[in-house]
Design an enzyme around this catalytic site. Structure first.
Site, short mmCIF file in Angstrom:
data_model
loop_
_atom_site.label_atom_id
_atom_site.label_comp_id
_atom_site.label_asym_id
_atom_site.label_seq_id
_atom_site.Cartn_x
_atom_site.Cartn_y
_atom_site.Cartn_z
N HIS A 292 0.76 -0.95 0.00
CA HIS A 292 0.05 0.08 0.07
C HIS A 292 0.89 1.33 0.00
O HIS A 292 0.69 2.28 -0.69
CB HIS A 292 -0.98 -0.16 1.32
CG HIS A 292 -1.81 -1.17 1.43
ND1 HIS A 292 -2.06 -1.80 2.73
CD2 HIS A 292 -2.78 -1.38 0.46
CE1 HIS A 292 -3.02 -2.73 2.37
NE2 HIS A 292 -3.68 -2.45 1.12
N LYS B 59 -15.36 -7.77 4.52
CA LYS B 59 -14.63 -8.04 5.19
C LYS B 59 -14.73 -7.77 6.88
O LYS B 59 -15.48 -6.69 6.94
CB LYS B 59 -13.30 -7.17 4.81
CG LYS B 59 -12.56 -7.54 3.49
CD LYS B 59 -11.43 -6.86 3.24
CE LYS B 59 -10.97 -7.32 1.88
NZ LYS B 59 -9.92 -6.21 1.37
N ARG C 75 -1.72 -5.62 -8.25
CA ARG C 75 -0.63 -6.59 -7.90
C ARG C 75 -0.54 -7.50 -9.15
O ARG C 75 0.44 -7.90 -9.39
CB ARG C 75 -0.69 -7.58 -6.69
CG ARG C 75 -0.63 -6.61 -5.47
CD ARG C 75 -1.15 -7.09 -4.27
NE ARG C 75 -2.83 -7.49 -4.35
CZ ARG C 75 -3.62 -7.84 -3.55
NH1 ARG C 75 -2.94 -7.80 -2.18
NH2 ARG C 75 -4.54 -8.15 -3.85
N SER D 36 -2.97 -7.72 2.88
CA SER D 36 -3.23 -7.59 4.36
C SER D 36 -3.71 -8.80 5.00
O SER D 36 -3.31 -9.14 6.38
CB SER D 36 -4.50 -6.59 4.75
OG SER D 36 -3.93 -5.30 4.41
#
Ligand code: PNS
Length: 159
Positions: free
Chosen positions: A17, A41, A90, A128
């Site tokens: 990040h 989440k 990514r 994360s």
């Protein structure tokens, strides 16, 4: 002045990040990094904790502000008079998810552009969730997140 928003759940902020925020801060005049709710989440850290971790990780970047918002991303973008949303990519696996978010946001606010930045190869595996998985089982996260984040992860999982 070109204002951009870097949104995310940042639970917690990773070196991946930070790389995206740093690169976005070179392209735009002002960056708002905003902690938002991702309804799919369940977060480990509170919004305040996540904002503090981002603040500490970006304090060397003059044009970066950290914030949080409880509503739709596009409403936040309009509130701060930004015109661009920056998201990191990514790998190809991110593409479908990102395309969905960008498409919804375009339907909600056609004038807002989504701008994708490729993460450095060395962070292409990093998320994360991976960080939390590693920390949960007591392994070292110092190559994945800044020291202050590693410390807080240890604290969380020691409880
Ligand atoms: O880091 P994440 O979890 O991939 O970020 C996703 C996030 C928080 C940017 C996205 O869920 C979001 O924008 N949430 C706010 C609510 C919203 O605007 N939803 C419509 C677009 S998905």
């Amino acid at each position: 002045m070109k204002i951009a928003v870097v949104p995310g759940s940042f639970d917690p902020v990773t070196y991946g990040h930070i790389d995206i925020i740093k690169r976005a801060s070179k392209i735009f005049d002002l960056i708002y990094v905003v902690v938002l709710d991702n309804s799919s989440k369940k977060c480990l850290f509170t919004v305040e904790e996540r904002m503090d971790m981002i603040r500490k990780s970006t304090e060397h970047l003059d044009n970066v502000k950290v914030d949080s918002f409880g509503g739709l991303l596009v409403d936040y973008v309009n509130n701060v008079e930004a015109t661009v949303i920056v998201r990191g990519l990514r790998a190809v696996t991110d593409f479908e998810y990102e395309m969905q978010i960008a498409s919804v946001n375009r339907v909600l606010a056609e004038e807002i552009e989504t701008f994708f930045v490729m993460t450095q190869n060395k962070y292409s595996f990093l998320s994360s969730s991976i960080v939390k998985e590693v920390a949960k089982y007591g392994r070292d996260t110092s190559e994945l997140v800044p020291p202050h984040v590693s410390f807080l992860l240890k604290e969380k999982y020691a409880k």
